[in-house]
Enzyme design. Sequence first.
Site, short mmCIF file in Angstrom:
data_model
loop_
_atom_site.label_atom_id
_atom_site.label_comp_id
_atom_site.label_asym_id
_atom_site.label_seq_id
_atom_site.Cartn_x
_atom_site.Cartn_y
_atom_site.Cartn_z
N ASP A 1 -1.75 -0.85 5.84
CA ASP A 1 -2.00 -0.22 7.14
C ASP A 1 -3.47 -0.18 7.52
O ASP A 1 -3.81 0.39 8.55
CB ASP A 1 -1.48 1.23 7.11
CG ASP A 1 -2.31 2.12 6.19
OD1 ASP A 1 -2.52 1.74 5.02
OD2 ASP A 1 -2.76 3.18 6.65
N ASP B 1 -0.21 5.21 0.77
CA ASP B 1 -0.51 6.19 1.82
C ASP B 1 -0.72 5.48 3.16
O ASP B 1 -1.56 4.58 3.27
CB ASP B 1 -1.78 6.97 1.47
CG ASP B 1 -1.63 7.77 0.19
OD1 ASP B 1 -1.10 8.88 0.25
OD2 ASP B 1 -2.03 7.25 -0.87
N ASP C 1 0.86 -1.17 0.00
CA ASP C 1 0.00 0.00 0.00
C ASP C 1 0.91 1.23 0.00
O ASP C 1 2.10 1.14 0.31
CB ASP C 1 -0.89 -0.04 1.24
CG ASP C 1 -1.72 1.21 1.40
OD1 ASP C 1 -2.43 1.57 0.44
OD2 ASP C 1 -1.63 1.85 2.46
#
Length: 211
Positions: free
Chosen positions: A166, A5, A3
């Site tokens: 995240d 961001d 991922d």
Amino acid sequence: MFDLDGTLIDSVPDLAFAVDCMLVDLQREKAGQDKVRHWVGNGAAMLVKRALSNKMIPKKVDGELFQQAYQSFLDHYQDVSGRQSKLYPHVSKTLKQLREHYPYLAVITNKPEQFTPALLKAHDLPEFDLILCGDSLPEKKPHPAPLLHCMNTLGCHVSESIMVGDSLSDIKAAKAAGVAVICVEYGYHQGEDLSSYQPEALISSFDELVK
């Protein structure tokens, strides 16, 4: 598969600036970084809807208002993307180490394609073998399609692949694709206890990937 961001880059300062400029354009009160940090994680369109509703679960937004707000956000973010964002600690060094030991590295993000390559370049990250953005395919995370497309394109089996993210969207996408998932404890998890979704591992620092 990484991922972007909240995993590799903390982009909230730029995103919050663009959101606040959008809200000012609409003659509304600024949201500020704390709220935007909580809202980030499901793509630009959802971020705009949350900002317009001033809540995590947005109410239905008028279509014309949304289009006006969304374009305003994109314009402002185009102007500032990469200016205040920063890599999380140890990301660059760890990616270089992983590049030495693994044949393929990929980014799978819900960020629009018009921003992603330039943001990666601005932070001088190692070259990725594939970059899939939120508008690269008909579906984005938490749908498994981007992960499946990535593995198919690079010729990787699910047993040889790992998703690092995240958020719950990353976990859901990975589990639906049959891929192991490692979650970072920092980032934009919107207050969710990620351990309750049973990722293969939770790490507090990015360099734990090579320890």
